[in-house]
Scaffold this motif. Structure first.
Motif, PDB file in Angstrom:
ATOM      1  N   SER A   1      43.606  27.619   3.014  1.00 39.21           N
ATOM      2  CA  SER A   1      43.088  28.276   4.227  1.00 39.21           C
ATOM      3  C   SER A   1      43.630  27.600   5.485  1.00 39.21           C
ATOM      4  CB  SER A   1      41.564  28.229   4.218  1.00 39.21           C
ATOM      5  OG  SER A   1      41.049  28.469   5.507  1.00 39.21           O
ATOM      6  N   LEU A   2      43.722  28.358   6.540  1.00 39.00           N
ATOM      7  CA  LEU A   2      44.246  27.817   7.806  1.00 39.00           C
ATOM      8  C   LEU A   2      43.149  27.122   8.607  1.00 39.00           C
ATOM      9  CD1 LEU A   2      46.431  30.879   8.861  1.00 39.00           C
ATOM     10  CD2 LEU A   2      47.243  28.688   7.984  1.00 39.00           C
ATOM     11  N   LEU A   3      41.896  27.295   8.181  1.00 40.46           N
ATOM     12  CA  LEU A   3      40.775  26.742   8.946  1.00 40.46           C
ATOM     13  C   LEU A   3      40.201  25.498   8.260  1.00 40.46           C
ATOM     14  CD1 LEU A   3      38.907  30.021   9.950  1.00 40.46           C
ATOM     15  CD2 LEU A   3      40.853  28.911  11.039  1.00 40.46           C
ATOM     16  N   PRO A   4      39.681  24.535   9.010  1.00 45.28           N
ATOM     17  CA  PRO A   4      39.629  24.531  10.469  1.00 45.28           C
ATOM     18  C   PRO A   4      41.022  24.342  11.080  1.00 45.28           C
ATOM     19  CG  PRO A   4      38.877  22.417   9.634  1.00 45.28           C
ATOM     20  CD  PRO A   4      39.108  23.298   8.440  1.00 45.28           C
ATOM     21  N   LEU A   5      41.197  24.939  12.245  1.00 46.84           N
ATOM     22  CA  LEU A   5      42.472  24.871  12.943  1.00 46.84           C
ATOM     23  C   LEU A   5      42.250  24.215  14.308  1.00 46.84           C
ATOM     24  CD1 LEU A   5      45.483  25.755  13.041  1.00 46.84           C
ATOM     25  CD2 LEU A   5      44.700  27.930  13.990  1.00 46.84           C
ATOM     26  N   PHE A   6      43.025  23.179  14.594  1.00 47.07           N
ATOM     27  CA  PHE A   6      42.884  22.432  15.851  1.00 47.07           C
ATOM     28  C   PHE A   6      43.994  22.833  16.808  1.00 47.07           C
ATOM     29  CE2 PHE A   6      40.968  19.985  12.446  1.00 47.07           C
ATOM     30  CZ  PHE A   6      39.753  19.607  12.986  1.00 47.07           C
ATOM     31  N   ILE A   7      43.629  23.202  18.011  1.00 48.01           N
ATOM     32  CA  ILE A   7      44.603  23.649  19.011  1.00 48.01           C
ATOM     33  C   ILE A   7      44.324  22.913  20.319  1.00 48.01           C
ATOM     34  CG2 ILE A   7      45.575  25.642  20.236  1.00 48.01           C
ATOM     35  CD1 ILE A   7      44.318  27.453  18.102  1.00 48.01           C
ATOM     36  N   GLU A   8      45.391  22.534  20.990  1.00 46.34           N
ATOM     37  CA  GLU A   8      45.243  21.807  22.256  1.00 46.34           C
ATOM     38  C   GLU A   8      46.309  22.254  23.240  1.00 46.34           C
ATOM     39  OE1 GLU A   8      45.613  17.582  21.769  1.00 46.34           O
ATOM     40  OE2 GLU A   8      45.193  17.203  23.885  1.00 46.34           O
ATOM     41  N   GLY A   9      45.944  22.398  24.501  1.00 49.56           N
ATOM     42  CA  GLY A   9      46.937  22.739  25.516  1.00 49.56           C
ATOM     43  C   GLY A   9      46.295  22.924  26.875  1.00 49.56           C
ATOM     44  N   GLU A  10      47.162  23.165  27.853  1.00 46.59           N
ATOM     45  CA  GLU A  10      46.703  23.354  29.230  1.00 46.59           C
ATOM     46  C   GLU A  10      46.079  24.743  29.395  1.00 46.59           C
ATOM     47  OE1 GLU A  10      49.911  22.943  32.019  1.00 46.59           O
ATOM     48  OE2 GLU A  10      48.670  23.523  33.732  1.00 46.59           O
ATOM     49  N   VAL A  11      45.039  24.823  30.217  1.00 46.45           N
ATOM     50  CA  VAL A  11      44.425  26.117  30.538  1.00 46.45           C
ATOM     51  C   VAL A  11      45.255  26.791  31.630  1.00 46.45           C
ATOM     52  CG1 VAL A  11      42.372  27.281  31.444  1.00 46.45           C
ATOM     53  CG2 VAL A  11      42.126  25.298  29.916  1.00 46.45           C
ATOM     54  N   VAL A  12      45.758  27.979  31.314  1.00 44.95           N
ATOM     55  CA  VAL A  12      46.595  28.713  32.270  1.00 44.95           C
ATOM     56  C   VAL A  12      45.866  29.973  32.727  1.00 44.95           C
ATOM     57  CG1 VAL A  12      48.700  27.838  31.189  1.00 44.95           C
ATOM     58  CG2 VAL A  12      47.802  30.072  30.493  1.00 44.95           C
ATOM     59  N   LYS A  13      46.409  30.585  33.771  1.00 44.89           N
ATOM     60  CA  LYS A  13      45.883  31.860  34.258  1.00 44.89           C
ATOM     61  C   LYS A  13      46.028  32.906  33.168  1.00 44.89           C
ATOM     62  CE  LYS A  13      44.366  32.082  38.588  1.00 44.89           C
ATOM     63  NZ  LYS A  13      43.105  32.825  38.878  1.00 44.89           N
ATOM     64  N   GLY A  14      45.002  33.718  32.984  1.00 48.16           N
ATOM     65  CA  GLY A  14      45.071  34.804  32.016  1.00 48.16           C
ATOM     66  C   GLY A  14      45.589  36.071  32.667  1.00 48.16           C
ATOM     67  N   PHE A  15      45.068  37.169  32.211  1.00 48.84           N
ATOM     68  CA  PHE A  15      45.591  38.451  32.649  1.00 48.84           C
ATOM     69  C   PHE A  15      44.818  38.993  33.837  1.00 48.84           C
ATOM     70  CE2 PHE A  15      45.957  37.732  28.110  1.00 48.84           C
ATOM     71  CZ  PHE A  15      47.323  37.630  28.006  1.00 48.84           C
ATOM     72  N   GLY A  16      43.835  38.213  34.287  1.00 49.99           N
ATOM     73  CA  GLY A  16      43.048  38.629  35.438  1.00 49.99           C
ATOM     74  C   GLY A  16      42.377  39.964  35.211  1.00 49.99           C
ATOM     75  N   ARG A  17      41.929  40.140  33.981  1.00 44.43           N
ATOM     76  CA  ARG A  17      41.344  41.436  33.671  1.00 44.43           C
ATOM     77  C   ARG A  17      39.820  41.413  33.766  1.00 44.43           C
ATOM     78  NH1 ARG A  17      43.356  41.090  27.441  1.00 44.43           N
ATOM     79  NH2 ARG A  17      41.771  39.668  26.721  1.00 44.43           N
ATOM     80  N   GLY A  18      39.328  40.374  34.438  1.00 46.11           N
ATOM     81  CA  GLY A  18      37.918  40.402  34.805  1.00 46.11           C
ATOM     82  C   GLY A  18      36.934  39.981  33.737  1.00 46.11           C
ATOM     83  N   SER A  19      37.372  39.103  32.817  1.00 40.28           N
ATOM     84  CA  SER A  19      36.422  38.595  31.821  1.00 40.28           C
ATOM     85  C   SER A  19      35.207  37.986  32.507  1.00 40.28           C
ATOM     86  CB  SER A  19      37.090  37.531  30.950  1.00 40.28           C
ATOM     87  OG  SER A  19      38.308  38.008  30.433  1.00 40.28           O
ATOM     88  N   LYS A  20      35.473  37.311  33.610  1.00 38.27           N
ATOM     89  CA  LYS A  20      34.403  36.646  34.346  1.00 38.27           C
ATOM     90  C   LYS A  20      33.391  37.664  34.864  1.00 38.27           C
ATOM     91  CE  LYS A  20      36.119  32.875  36.208  1.00 38.27           C
ATOM     92  NZ  LYS A  20      37.030  32.240  37.179  1.00 38.27           N
ATOM     93  N   ASP A  21      33.905  38.823  35.264  1.00 35.36           N
ATOM     94  CA  ASP A  21      33.015  39.877  35.765  1.00 35.36           C
ATOM     95  C   ASP A  21      32.107  40.407  34.663  1.00 35.36           C
ATOM     96  OD1 ASP A  21      34.446  39.546  38.112  1.00 35.36           O
ATOM     97  OD2 ASP A  21      35.866  41.143  37.604  1.00 35.36           O
ATOM     98  N   LEU A  22      32.563  40.273  33.403  1.00 35.35           N
ATOM     99  CA  LEU A  22      31.727  40.698  32.277  1.00 35.35           C
ATOM    100  C   LEU A  22      30.750  39.597  31.884  1.00 35.35           C
ATOM    101  CD1 LEU A  22      34.381  42.330  29.884  1.00 35.35           C
ATOM    102  CD2 LEU A  22      33.163  43.361  31.794  1.00 35.35           C
ATOM    103  N   GLY A  23      30.737  38.500  32.625  1.00 37.91           N
ATOM    104  CA  GLY A  23      29.860  37.377  32.315  1.00 37.91           C
ATOM    105  C   GLY A  23      30.413  36.512  31.210  1.00 37.91           C
ATOM    106  N   CYS A  24      31.697  36.695  30.933  1.00 36.78           N
ATOM    107  CA  CYS A  24      32.286  35.985  29.805  1.00 36.78           C
ATOM    108  C   CYS A  24      33.701  35.506  30.120  1.00 36.78           C
ATOM    109  CB  CYS A  24      32.295  36.904  28.585  1.00 36.78           C
ATOM    110  SG  CYS A  24      32.831  36.079  27.093  1.00 36.78           S
ATOM    111  N   PRO A  25      33.824  34.472  30.973  1.00 39.38           N
ATOM    112  CA  PRO A  25      35.164  33.957  31.272  1.00 39.38           C
ATOM    113  C   PRO A  25      35.828  33.435  30.006  1.00 39.38           C
ATOM    114  CG  PRO A  25      33.488  32.400  31.999  1.00 39.38           C
ATOM    115  CD  PRO A  25      32.769  33.658  31.593  1.00 39.38           C
ATOM    116  N   THR A  26      37.118  33.676  29.866  1.00 40.33           N
ATOM    117  CA  THR A  26      37.863  33.204  28.693  1.00 40.33           C
ATOM    118  C   THR A  26      39.053  32.388  29.155  1.00 40.33           C
ATOM    119  OG1 THR A  26      39.187  35.236  28.618  1.00 40.33           O
ATOM    120  CG2 THR A  26      37.191  35.153  27.250  1.00 40.33           C
TER     121      THR A  26
END
Ligand code: ADP
Ligand code: MG
Length: 147
Positions: A1-26
């Motif tokens: 299985s691939l899980l658990p899978l550990f990922i690390e990296g810089e947080v970049v700008k997303g698609f600006g499609r308003g996740s935050k407006d849905l109360g759920c920033p990603t």
């Protein structure tokens, strides 16, 4: 299985499609990080643990793949950290441990259906992350390494 899978990296700008407006920033990883993931990782919604810089480890839900609701062209890994932050953390280092799979990606016929699904995902993640096999990963040495 691939899980658990550990990922690390810089947080970049997303698609600006308003996740935050849905109360759920990603928080998005760069395409470079996403393209380095194992090819067999199924698109869908996952639950696990997340850490911004060297702060506390929190529960998270992450969407992997192409979001059909928005007809995404690119693959993405978008992490909603289940914690209230005082401010945005673009440019920070994000570590996630993907623990388990919740559901495949779905098309939603309305924005309201999408919002309801996100609420259910968060509730399901809360429950699953209380299980012992999930809890031990919160203390994994991955989250103690300094950058
Ligand atoms: P974008 O399209 O740039 O990803 P979003 O509306 O999805 O915009 O917001 C994501 C950003 O919000 C993250 O990059 C982060 O800086 C900030 N943020 C604040 N609180 C959270 C949280 N609980 N989980 C994820 N990101 C958060
Ligand atoms: Mg986002």
């Amino acid at each position: 299985s691939l899980l658990p899978l550990f990922i690390e990296g810089e947080v970049v700008k997303g698609f600006g499609r308003g996740s935050k407006d849905l109360g759920c920033p990603t928080a998005n990883f760069s395409l470079e990080v996403v393209q380095s993931l194992p090819k067999g990782l199924a698109p869908g919604v996952y639950y696990g643990w997340a850490q911004v810089d060297s702060e506390a480890v929190h529960k998270m839900v992450a969407n992997v793949g192409w979001c059909p609701f928005y007809q995404n062209k690119e693959m993405s890994v978008e992490t909603h950290v289940m914690h209230k932050f005082d401010k945005d953390f673009y440019g920070s280092n994000l570590k996630i441990c993907i623990v388990g799979y919740l559901r495949p990606e779905k098309n939603f016929s309305s924005l309201n259906d999408l919002i309801e699904a996100i609420k259910k995902d968060i509730a399901d993640a809360h429950t699953k992350l209380e299980e012992m096999e999930a809890k031990i990963l919160k203390d994994h040495k991955f989250f103690n390494q300094k950058n």
